[in-house]
Motif scaffolding. Sequence first.
Motif, PDB file in Angstrom:
ATOM      1  N   GLY A 136     -56.475  28.292  51.433  1.00  0.00           N
ATOM      2  CA  GLY A 136     -56.113  27.288  52.424  1.00  0.00           C
ATOM      3  C   GLY A 136     -55.054  27.780  53.392  1.00  0.00           C
ATOM      4  N   LEU A 137     -55.032  29.107  53.643  1.00  0.00           N
ATOM      5  CA  LEU A 137     -54.014  29.698  54.506  1.00  0.00           C
ATOM      6  C   LEU A 137     -54.645  30.342  55.732  1.00  0.00           C
ATOM      7  CD1 LEU A 137     -51.976  31.583  51.748  1.00  0.00           C
ATOM      8  CD2 LEU A 137     -51.578  29.272  52.605  1.00  0.00           C
ATOM      9  N   ASN A 138     -53.847  30.475  56.786  1.00  0.00           N
ATOM     10  CA  ASN A 138     -54.286  31.234  57.941  1.00  0.00           C
ATOM     11  C   ASN A 138     -53.787  32.669  57.790  1.00  0.00           C
ATOM     12  OD1 ASN A 138     -51.536  31.316  58.728  1.00  0.00           O
ATOM     13  ND2 ASN A 138     -51.749  29.384  59.812  1.00  0.00           N
ATOM     14  N   ARG A 139     -53.853  33.445  58.877  1.00  0.00           N
ATOM     15  CA  ARG A 139     -53.430  34.843  58.797  1.00  0.00           C
ATOM     16  C   ARG A 139     -52.037  35.067  59.381  1.00  0.00           C
ATOM     17  NH1 ARG A 139     -58.805  38.493  60.228  1.00  0.00           N
ATOM     18  NH2 ARG A 139     -60.145  37.655  58.568  1.00  0.00           N
TER      19      ARG A 139
ATOM     20  N   ARG B 211     -35.831  24.883  52.042  1.00  0.00           N
ATOM     21  CA  ARG B 211     -36.331  24.941  53.421  1.00  0.00           C
ATOM     22  C   ARG B 211     -37.169  26.183  53.675  1.00  0.00           C
ATOM     23  NH1 ARG B 211     -33.171  25.888  58.667  1.00  0.00           N
ATOM     24  NH2 ARG B 211     -34.581  25.167  60.272  1.00  0.00           N
ATOM     25  N   PHE B 212     -36.828  27.291  53.048  1.00  0.00           N
ATOM     26  CA  PHE B 212     -37.580  28.528  53.197  1.00  0.00           C
ATOM     27  C   PHE B 212     -39.043  28.331  52.801  1.00  0.00           C
ATOM     28  CE2 PHE B 212     -38.777  32.722  51.166  1.00  0.00           C
ATOM     29  CZ  PHE B 212     -39.014  33.381  52.356  1.00  0.00           C
ATOM     30  N   SER B 213     -39.278  27.660  51.680  1.00  0.00           N
ATOM     31  CA  SER B 213     -40.640  27.388  51.216  1.00  0.00           C
ATOM     32  C   SER B 213     -41.389  26.503  52.201  1.00  0.00           C
ATOM     33  CB  SER B 213     -40.612  26.733  49.839  1.00  0.00           C
ATOM     34  OG  SER B 213     -40.030  27.580  48.879  1.00  0.00           O
ATOM     35  N   LYS B 214     -40.700  25.518  52.725  1.00  0.00           N
ATOM     36  CA  LYS B 214     -41.344  24.591  53.663  1.00  0.00           C
ATOM     37  C   LYS B 214     -41.703  25.291  54.968  1.00  0.00           C
ATOM     38  CE  LYS B 214     -39.008  20.537  51.750  1.00  0.00           C
ATOM     39  NZ  LYS B 214     -40.225  20.021  51.096  1.00  0.00           N
ATOM     40  N   VAL B 215     -40.829  26.157  55.461  1.00  0.00           N
ATOM     41  CA  VAL B 215     -41.111  26.885  56.697  1.00  0.00           C
ATOM     42  C   VAL B 215     -42.311  27.802  56.523  1.00  0.00           C
ATOM     43  CG1 VAL B 215     -40.236  28.667  58.265  1.00  0.00           C
ATOM     44  CG2 VAL B 215     -38.784  26.741  57.633  1.00  0.00           C
ATOM     45  N   MET B 216     -42.412  28.463  55.368  1.00  0.00           N
ATOM     46  CA  MET B 216     -43.583  29.296  55.101  1.00  0.00           C
ATOM     47  C   MET B 216     -44.860  28.462  55.063  1.00  0.00           C
ATOM     48  SD  MET B 216     -42.536  32.306  52.471  1.00  0.00           S
ATOM     49  CE  MET B 216     -42.039  31.191  51.153  1.00  0.00           C
ATOM     50  N   GLU B 217     -44.762  27.276  54.511  1.00  0.00           N
ATOM     51  CA  GLU B 217     -45.923  26.391  54.485  1.00  0.00           C
ATOM     52  C   GLU B 217     -46.341  26.018  55.903  1.00  0.00           C
ATOM     53  OE1 GLU B 217     -47.240  21.908  52.987  1.00  0.00           O
ATOM     54  OE2 GLU B 217     -45.290  22.728  52.424  1.00  0.00           O
ATOM     55  N   TYR B 218     -45.376  25.694  56.755  1.00  0.00           N
ATOM     56  CA  TYR B 218     -45.684  25.353  58.145  1.00  0.00           C
ATOM     57  C   TYR B 218     -46.405  26.501  58.835  1.00  0.00           C
ATOM     58  CZ  TYR B 218     -42.013  21.825  57.372  1.00  0.00           C
ATOM     59  OH  TYR B 218     -41.247  20.808  56.869  1.00  0.00           O
TER      60      TYR B 218
ATOM     61  N   THR C 225     -48.202  28.991  57.589  1.00  0.00           N
ATOM     62  CA  THR C 225     -49.435  29.547  57.027  1.00  0.00           C
ATOM     63  C   THR C 225     -50.532  28.541  56.714  1.00  0.00           C
ATOM     64  OG1 THR C 225     -48.484  29.424  54.795  1.00  0.00           O
ATOM     65  CG2 THR C 225     -48.176  31.483  56.011  1.00  0.00           C
ATOM     66  N   ILE C 226     -50.253  27.265  56.792  1.00  0.00           N
ATOM     67  CA  ILE C 226     -51.296  26.297  56.463  1.00  0.00           C
ATOM     68  C   ILE C 226     -52.441  26.397  57.468  1.00  0.00           C
ATOM     69  CG2 ILE C 226     -50.334  24.372  57.811  1.00  0.00           C
ATOM     70  CD1 ILE C 226     -51.153  22.569  55.389  1.00  0.00           C
ATOM     71  N   ASP C 227     -53.644  26.350  56.971  1.00  0.00           N
ATOM     72  CA  ASP C 227     -54.840  26.477  57.810  1.00  0.00           C
ATOM     73  C   ASP C 227     -55.142  25.144  58.488  1.00  0.00           C
ATOM     74  OD1 ASP C 227     -57.201  27.101  59.017  1.00  0.00           O
ATOM     75  OD2 ASP C 227     -58.265  27.670  57.183  1.00  0.00           O
ATOM     76  N   LEU C 228     -55.033  25.118  59.806  1.00  0.00           N
ATOM     77  CA  LEU C 228     -55.250  23.874  60.545  1.00  0.00           C
ATOM     78  C   LEU C 228     -56.721  23.449  60.541  1.00  0.00           C
ATOM     79  CD1 LEU C 228     -52.902  24.449  63.621  1.00  0.00           C
ATOM     80  CD2 LEU C 228     -52.434  23.190  61.508  1.00  0.00           C
ATOM     81  N   LYS C 229     -57.597  24.351  60.081  1.00  0.00           N
ATOM     82  CA  LYS C 229     -59.022  24.010  59.976  1.00  0.00           C
ATOM     83  C   LYS C 229     -59.349  23.336  58.647  1.00  0.00           C
ATOM     84  CE  LYS C 229     -60.379  27.875  62.948  1.00  0.00           C
ATOM     85  NZ  LYS C 229     -61.156  29.142  63.033  1.00  0.00           N
TER      86      LYS C 229
ATOM     87  N   ARG D  48     -55.981  14.067  61.297  1.00  0.00           N
ATOM     88  CA  ARG D  48     -55.740  14.469  62.682  1.00  0.00           C
ATOM     89  C   ARG D  48     -54.249  14.504  62.985  1.00  0.00           C
ATOM     90  NH1 ARG D  48     -58.967  11.349  67.299  1.00  0.00           N
ATOM     91  NH2 ARG D  48     -60.642  12.373  66.118  1.00  0.00           N
ATOM     92  N   GLU D  49     -53.525  13.528  62.469  1.00  0.00           N
ATOM     93  CA  GLU D  49     -52.081  13.475  62.688  1.00  0.00           C
ATOM     94  C   GLU D  49     -51.373  14.660  62.018  1.00  0.00           C
ATOM     95  OE1 GLU D  49     -53.959  10.978  61.700  1.00  0.00           O
ATOM     96  OE2 GLU D  49     -53.908   9.794  63.572  1.00  0.00           O
ATOM     97  N   GLN D  50     -51.825  15.019  60.810  1.00  0.00           N
ATOM     98  CA  GLN D  50     -51.223  16.151  60.109  1.00  0.00           C
ATOM     99  C   GLN D  50     -51.478  17.457  60.854  1.00  0.00           C
ATOM    100  OE1 GLN D  50     -53.147  15.431  56.273  1.00  0.00           O
ATOM    101  NE2 GLN D  50     -51.123  15.153  55.323  1.00  0.00           N
ATOM    102  N   LYS D  51     -52.686  17.605  61.383  1.00  0.00           N
ATOM    103  CA  LYS D  51     -53.013  18.816  62.132  1.00  0.00           C
ATOM    104  C   LYS D  51     -52.145  18.941  63.376  1.00  0.00           C
ATOM    105  CE  LYS D  51     -57.819  19.233  60.617  1.00  0.00           C
ATOM    106  NZ  LYS D  51     -59.245  19.243  61.022  1.00  0.00           N
ATOM    107  N   LYS D  52     -51.894  17.848  64.064  1.00  0.00           N
ATOM    108  CA  LYS D  52     -51.035  17.868  65.240  1.00  0.00           C
ATOM    109  C   LYS D  52     -49.610  18.258  64.870  1.00  0.00           C
ATOM    110  CE  LYS D  52     -53.513  14.474  68.095  1.00  0.00           C
ATOM    111  NZ  LYS D  52     -53.444  13.147  68.766  1.00  0.00           N
ATOM    112  N   LEU D  53     -49.136  17.665  63.769  1.00  0.00           N
ATOM    113  CA  LEU D  53     -47.778  17.951  63.320  1.00  0.00           C
ATOM    114  C   LEU D  53     -47.631  19.411  62.927  1.00  0.00           C
ATOM    115  CD1 LEU D  53     -44.915  17.134  62.469  1.00  0.00           C
ATOM    116  CD2 LEU D  53     -45.872  16.451  60.249  1.00  0.00           C
ATOM    117  N   TYR D  54     -48.558  19.925  62.116  1.00  0.00           N
ATOM    118  CA  TYR D  54     -48.479  21.311  61.668  1.00  0.00           C
ATOM    119  C   TYR D  54     -48.650  22.286  62.836  1.00  0.00           C
ATOM    120  CZ  TYR D  54     -48.321  20.322  56.653  1.00  0.00           C
ATOM    121  OH  TYR D  54     -47.930  19.929  55.404  1.00  0.00           O
TER     122      TYR D  54
END
Length: 209
Positions: free
Chosen positions: A100-103, A151-158, A160-164, A170-176
């Motif tokens: 569930g990650l991007n590159r 916060r470090f863990s949360k920033v990494m999540e922001y 690398t999370i796959d927006l697809k 839809r709201e989560q995708k916009k936020l991320y």
Amino acid sequence: MLCLLHLRRNMLLTERLPVTLGFNGKEYPIQTDFRSVLRYESRMSRETEAIEIIRAVDEMYCRNDEILTVQNFPQAVEQLNWFIACGEQDRKKLSNASLGLNRNKPFDFAVDGALIYSSFIQSYRMDLYDMEYLHWWKFNALLADVSKDCRFSKVMEYRTIDLKNKSLSREQKKLYSVLQNYYKISEKRSQAENDFVKALLEGRDPMKK
């Protein structure tokens, strides 16, 4: 912490952590403190001059002139890369998509220094500035398991999370999307410069196509 699955280390508790690297029938002492490796990585990320790259490798080998020969240098670099990867270069990894990650790059030691420092305080009550020595492999093992609430863990999540990901609204995708743009790590060196450095470290002529 999905972003750091690639940091799981092949650390055998029945063996001591490496402080030398061996090739051509000899063991060579190396710098193993996490700060030494971070300085080396920082230099390698910005240097394109051959002499500076050679100096950086030499310093990791405690300024041992024996590694600067045509015969030894490529193997010295290969072994050093193995050490920096904590012995995991050959381990098969799960694809980003399956996780569930991007590159996107999840973190950068130079950019995220303050976040990494505070994550060690929060997770382990360890002050990295007060530590006289911490082996690179130990540092990475601890880094891979910092609290998911820091916060470090949360920033990494922001980042690398796959927006697809279909599970995102839809709201989560916009936020991320906004958070990814804000925290994105920019690459400073061009592909041509990276190819030059790679060829040099592999013992190839970087001027030949």
